[in-house]
Scaffold this motif. Structure first.
Motif, PDB file in Angstrom:
ATOM      1  N   SER A  88      33.847  55.823  35.488  1.00 13.30           N
ATOM      2  CA  SER A  88      33.348  55.379  34.762  1.00 13.30           C
ATOM      3  C   SER A  88      32.802  53.515  36.041  1.00 13.30           C
ATOM      4  O   SER A  88      32.550  53.315  35.550  1.00 13.30           O
ATOM      5  CB  SER A  88      34.611  54.794  34.648  1.00 13.30           C
ATOM      6  N   THR A  89      32.720  54.289  36.685  1.00 12.11           N
ATOM      7  CA  THR A  89      33.052  52.733  36.931  1.00 12.11           C
ATOM      8  C   THR A  89      32.145  52.482  37.681  1.00 12.11           C
ATOM      9  O   THR A  89      32.397  51.511  39.131  1.00 12.11           O
ATOM     10  CB  THR A  89      34.052  52.602  37.284  1.00 12.11           C
ATOM     11  N   LYS A  90      30.081  52.908  37.823  1.00  3.93           N
ATOM     12  CA  LYS A  90      30.005  52.803  38.643  1.00  3.93           C
ATOM     13  C   LYS A  90      28.733  51.459  38.178  1.00  3.93           C
ATOM     14  O   LYS A  90      27.830  51.937  37.831  1.00  3.93           O
ATOM     15  CB  LYS A  90      29.158  54.019  39.789  1.00  3.93           C
ATOM     16  N   SER A  91      28.076  50.989  39.884  1.00  7.97           N
ATOM     17  CA  SER A  91      26.322  50.515  39.272  1.00  7.97           C
ATOM     18  C   SER A  91      25.588  50.056  40.896  1.00  7.97           C
ATOM     19  O   SER A  91      25.949  51.190  41.544  1.00  7.97           O
ATOM     20  CB  SER A  91      27.399  48.573  39.934  1.00  7.97           C
ATOM     21  N   VAL A  92      24.053  50.952  40.170  1.00 10.63           N
ATOM     22  CA  VAL A  92      23.571  51.313  40.515  1.00 10.63           C
ATOM     23  C   VAL A  92      22.078  50.638  41.036  1.00 10.63           C
ATOM     24  O   VAL A  92      21.342  49.798  40.085  1.00 10.63           O
ATOM     25  CB  VAL A  92      22.954  52.661  40.247  1.00 10.63           C
ATOM     26  N   SER A  93      21.823  50.734  42.140  1.00  7.36           N
ATOM     27  CA  SER A  93      20.258  49.608  42.331  1.00  7.36           C
ATOM     28  C   SER A  93      19.404  50.227  42.481  1.00  7.36           C
ATOM     29  O   SER A  93      19.830  50.618  44.272  1.00  7.36           O
ATOM     30  CB  SER A  93      20.902  48.632  42.642  1.00  7.36           C
ATOM     31  N   VAL A  94      18.553  50.641  42.624  1.00 11.70           N
ATOM     32  CA  VAL A  94      17.169  52.142  43.220  1.00 11.70           C
ATOM     33  C   VAL A  94      16.027  51.523  42.958  1.00 11.70           C
ATOM     34  O   VAL A  94      15.771  50.712  41.706  1.00 11.70           O
ATOM     35  CB  VAL A  94      17.748  53.107  42.594  1.00 11.70           C
ATOM     36  N   PRO A  95      15.006  51.503  44.039  1.00 17.33           N
ATOM     37  CA  PRO A  95      13.378  50.815  43.543  1.00 17.33           C
ATOM     38  C   PRO A  95      12.485  52.057  42.657  1.00 17.33           C
ATOM     39  O   PRO A  95      13.357  52.392  42.104  1.00 17.33           O
ATOM     40  CB  PRO A  95      13.010  51.976  44.597  1.00 17.33           C
ATOM     41  N   VAL A  99      50.434  42.422  35.339  1.00 17.21           N
ATOM     42  CA  VAL A  99      49.526  43.897  36.073  1.00 17.21           C
ATOM     43  C   VAL A  99      48.643  44.521  35.826  1.00 17.21           C
ATOM     44  O   VAL A  99      47.691  44.586  36.764  1.00 17.21           O
ATOM     45  CB  VAL A  99      50.482  45.369  35.988  1.00 17.21           C
ATOM     46  N   THR A 100      48.084  44.881  34.256  1.00 21.59           N
ATOM     47  CA  THR A 100      46.679  44.998  33.957  1.00 21.59           C
ATOM     48  C   THR A 100      45.936  44.280  34.612  1.00 21.59           C
ATOM     49  O   THR A 100      44.458  44.119  34.482  1.00 21.59           O
ATOM     50  CB  THR A 100      46.818  45.523  32.867  1.00 21.59           C
ATOM     51  N   LEU A 101      45.824  43.444  34.941  1.00 23.69           N
ATOM     52  CA  LEU A 101      45.298  41.972  34.759  1.00 23.69           C
ATOM     53  C   LEU A 101      44.173  42.096  36.190  1.00 23.69           C
ATOM     54  O   LEU A 101      43.017  41.096  37.104  1.00 23.69           O
ATOM     55  CB  LEU A 101      45.502  40.354  35.052  1.00 23.69           C
ATOM     56  N   LEU A 102      45.142  43.225  37.176  1.00 27.11           N
ATOM     57  CA  LEU A 102      43.864  43.312  38.286  1.00 27.11           C
ATOM     58  C   LEU A 102      42.682  44.245  38.288  1.00 27.11           C
ATOM     59  O   LEU A 102      42.291  44.198  38.859  1.00 27.11           O
ATOM     60  CB  LEU A 102      45.280  44.449  39.335  1.00 27.11           C
ATOM     61  N   PHE A 103      42.765  44.917  36.764  1.00 31.34           N
ATOM     62  CA  PHE A 103      41.889  45.181  36.763  1.00 31.34           C
ATOM     63  C   PHE A 103      40.657  44.601  36.075  1.00 31.34           C
ATOM     64  O   PHE A 103      39.796  44.372  36.346  1.00 31.34           O
ATOM     65  CB  PHE A 103      42.395  46.688  36.071  1.00 31.34           C
ATOM     66  N   THR A 104      41.341  43.744  35.056  1.00 29.78           N
ATOM     67  CA  THR A 104      40.150  42.972  34.133  1.00 29.78           C
ATOM     68  C   THR A 104      39.983  41.500  35.010  1.00 29.78           C
ATOM     69  O   THR A 104      38.672  41.469  35.571  1.00 29.78           O
ATOM     70  CB  THR A 104      41.787  41.839  33.037  1.00 29.78           C
ATOM     71  N   SER A 105      40.517  41.156  36.326  1.00 25.74           N
ATOM     72  CA  SER A 105      39.882  40.600  36.679  1.00 25.74           C
ATOM     73  C   SER A 105      38.853  40.586  37.890  1.00 25.74           C
ATOM     74  O   SER A 105      37.765  40.441  38.123  1.00 25.74           O
ATOM     75  CB  SER A 105      40.743  39.926  38.213  1.00 25.74           C
ATOM     76  N   TYR A 106      39.627  42.243  38.367  1.00 21.28           N
ATOM     77  CA  TYR A 106      38.439  43.055  38.970  1.00 21.28           C
ATOM     78  C   TYR A 106      36.766  43.084  38.637  1.00 21.28           C
ATOM     79  O   TYR A 106      35.681  43.042  39.092  1.00 21.28           O
ATOM     80  CB  TYR A 106      38.853  44.449  39.873  1.00 21.28           C
ATOM     81  N   ASN A 107      37.169  43.253  37.455  1.00 15.79           N
ATOM     82  CA  ASN A 107      35.799  43.712  36.490  1.00 15.79           C
ATOM     83  C   ASN A 107      35.048  42.479  35.404  1.00 15.79           C
ATOM     84  O   ASN A 107      33.959  42.413  36.175  1.00 15.79           O
ATOM     85  CB  ASN A 107      36.117  44.779  35.639  1.00 15.79           C
ATOM     86  N   ALA A 108      36.323  41.889  35.335  1.00 19.71           N
ATOM     87  CA  ALA A 108      35.580  40.388  35.141  1.00 19.71           C
ATOM     88  C   ALA A 108      34.426  39.808  36.227  1.00 19.71           C
ATOM     89  O   ALA A 108      33.643  39.437  36.308  1.00 19.71           O
ATOM     90  CB  ALA A 108      36.340  39.061  34.767  1.00 19.71           C
ATOM     91  N   ARG A 125      28.282  46.647  31.066  1.00 21.25           N
ATOM     92  CA  ARG A 125      29.947  47.557  31.284  1.00 21.25           C
ATOM     93  C   ARG A 125      30.752  47.016  31.513  1.00 21.25           C
ATOM     94  O   ARG A 125      31.883  47.559  31.148  1.00 21.25           O
ATOM     95  CB  ARG A 125      28.832  48.698  31.879  1.00 21.25           C
ATOM     96  N   PHE A 126      30.657  46.076  32.575  1.00 25.40           N
ATOM     97  CA  PHE A 126      32.185  45.994  32.780  1.00 25.40           C
ATOM     98  C   PHE A 126      32.415  44.792  32.103  1.00 25.40           C
ATOM     99  O   PHE A 126      34.235  44.477  32.075  1.00 25.40           O
ATOM    100  CB  PHE A 126      31.649  45.051  34.107  1.00 25.40           C
ATOM    101  N   ILE A 147      37.909  43.678  29.843  1.00 26.57           N
ATOM    102  CA  ILE A 147      38.570  42.975  28.789  1.00 26.57           C
ATOM    103  C   ILE A 147      39.749  44.292  28.333  1.00 26.57           C
ATOM    104  O   ILE A 147      40.858  43.701  27.568  1.00 26.57           O
ATOM    105  CB  ILE A 147      38.006  43.105  27.093  1.00 26.57           C
ATOM    106  N   ALA A 148      39.573  45.760  28.065  1.00 26.18           N
ATOM    107  CA  ALA A 148      40.637  46.775  28.399  1.00 26.18           C
ATOM    108  C   ALA A 148      41.804  46.471  28.368  1.00 26.18           C
ATOM    109  O   ALA A 148      43.053  47.028  28.007  1.00 26.18           O
ATOM    110  CB  ALA A 148      39.724  47.868  28.129  1.00 26.18           C
ATOM    111  N   PRO A 149      41.821  46.362  30.272  1.00 24.31           N
ATOM    112  CA  PRO A 149      43.540  46.909  30.675  1.00 24.31           C
ATOM    113  C   PRO A 149      44.154  45.283  29.989  1.00 24.31           C
ATOM    114  O   PRO A 149      45.532  46.108  29.355  1.00 24.31           O
ATOM    115  CB  PRO A 149      43.060  46.026  31.916  1.00 24.31           C
ATOM    116  N   PHE A 150      43.922  44.346  29.699  1.00 25.24           N
ATOM    117  CA  PHE A 150      44.928  43.237  29.624  1.00 25.24           C
ATOM    118  C   PHE A 150      45.174  43.466  28.066  1.00 25.24           C
ATOM    119  O   PHE A 150      46.323  43.213  27.398  1.00 25.24           O
ATOM    120  CB  PHE A 150      44.658  42.031  29.288  1.00 25.24           C
TER     121      PHE A 150
END
Length: 413
Positions: free
Chosen positions: A4-11, A66-75, A358-359, A364-367
């Protein structure tokens, strides 16, 4: 990882004259340097999973903190995705990649030396900024430098993501068993190696390092005017609520130590990697992108329901987490492909707009999951997560007439 969790950037989509020049493994050294760096970057997604309970105990933090480790990362990643195109079109892909690696290394190292949960949450956000810069341009580099064509370059990128997501928890469990600080310092060390590899092996003055058209900060917002892209972005935000509920909250209810959690998420990551690379293209070919996506999301939602019903039964939760990797791996590739074919805009712009939405769901979800468990009971986060995933399926089906054109393009084209 998606993720889930990936970003793509292609021409932008153009005829690919290199499609038949070489096999998947016959790549220049520069491609393998980016491939290795991708593995390390995506380790960050699951690296902290095995040490979440240990961080909570040793830093005297609640589960929701502790779930804020995911929240801050994704935000931070969500917001940063809006500016990655503008930055890479000015710095060039090579220097954007290197900047991302430096930021990841610095913030992960600082995280390893921190002594409070709030400091760690803030530093994890900085890690998210570096990850956004890196992953938003990594696929563009692989596609540009590859001699085997766009389709196989995307498969190579998916393989790197899968390896990173699967190896991350194993490494996190191994290092985390010694100290919760180990995984943070380990990533910083590996990023130094990745930096050296890219500096030495990525060429100068090529289409992979120079971007001619400067991207505006408003381009991702303009892209969301295309209804198909907006639909996929909203659907991804909804299903990522379930994805990150599983990723950030499940470690607290499995009752395993760092090694045990590492092995569970290793199994999850292996299934995610295999299905994203090998099974998703077959599903798309046999049933079409939209039908396959809805089927995978429905199965994932049912799995979350099972985790909610049998939260106290350890083997059910463990088995469900591992099996979820298969559904999520398929869906990540399917929705990534759909996004690339959704709107007549540059793929990098489409990716930025999609990833922003997406992010937000992933932030929002982890916290929310941690708070629901603290206020009500440990089962409710999984039930709520399942509800959001079900809503994503309904939303896609309700808007199918606006997105059916993505099935006209085969996967990877």
């Amino acid at each position: 990882m998606s993720s889930s969790t990936k970003s793509v950037s292609v021409p932008p989509q153009v005829p690919d004259p290199s499609a038949a020049k070489g096999g998947l493994l016959a790549q220049p050294k520069a491609v393998w340097a980016v491939f290795f760096a991708c593995i390390i970057a995506f380790m960050g997604l699951g690296l902290v999973d095995p040490i979440l309970p240990a961080i909570a105990e040793q830093l005297h933090a609640s589960h929701s903190q502790v779930t804020l480790l995911f929240t801050s990362y994704n935000a931070v990643m969500a917001v940063a995705m809006l500016i990655t195109g503008m930055i890479s079109s000015r710095l060039g892909i090579k220097w954007t990649l290197l900047s991302g690696i430096v930021i990841i290394a610095v913030f992960s190292a600082l995280g390893g030396f921190s002594n409070g949960i709030w400091t760690l949450v803030g530093l994890r956000g900085g890690w998210g900024l570096g990850n956004a810069l890196f992953v938003a341009t990594a696929l563009a580099a692989i596609v540009s430098l590859s001699n085997s064509g766009t389709a196989q370059a995307i498969i190579l990128y998916e393989a790197a993501i899968g390896l990173g997501i699967s190896v991350g928890p194993l490494l996190g469990g191994w290092l985390g068993a010694m100290s919760w600080r180990g995984p943070f310092l380990g990533v910083a060390s590996l990023m130094v190696i990745a930096f050296i590899g890219l500096m030495l092996l990525m060429p100068k003055g090529t289409k992979a390092t120079n971007v001619q058209n400067k991207t505006s900060l408003l381009d991702p917002f303009r892209a969301l005017k295309h209804r198909s892209l907006l639909i996929f972005g909203i659907a991804a935000a909804l299903y990522n609520f379930g994805f990150f509920t599983l990723l950030a909250y499940a470690p607290f209810v499995m009752g395993l130590d760092e090694h045990g959690l590492g092995y569970v998420f290793l199994g999850w990551g292996i299934l995610l990697a295999i299905t994203s690379v090998f099974m998703a293209p077959k599903l798309q070919q046999w049933f079409g992108t939209i039908k396959s996506m809805c089927a995978m999301l429905t199965l994932f939602a049912l799995l979350l329901v099972a985790m909610g019903v049998w939260t106290s039964t350890q083997w059910v939760v463990i088995g469900a987490v591992i099996l979820a990797g298969a559904f999520l791996g398929n869906n990540n590739t399917l929705i990534t492909t759909a996004v690339m074919n959704a709107a007549p805009v540059e793929r990098s712009t489409a990716s930025a707009a999609y990833s922003f939405l997406r992010f937000i769901g992933g932030a929002i979800a982890p916290f929310t999951a941690g708070k629901l468990a603290e206020i009500y009971n440990p089962s409710l986060p999984f039930i709520v997560g399942a509800g959001f995933v079900f809503i994503s399926v309904i939303f896609i089906l309700m808007n199918s007439s606006h997105i059916k054109h993505v099935d006209d393009a085969e996967i990877g084209h």
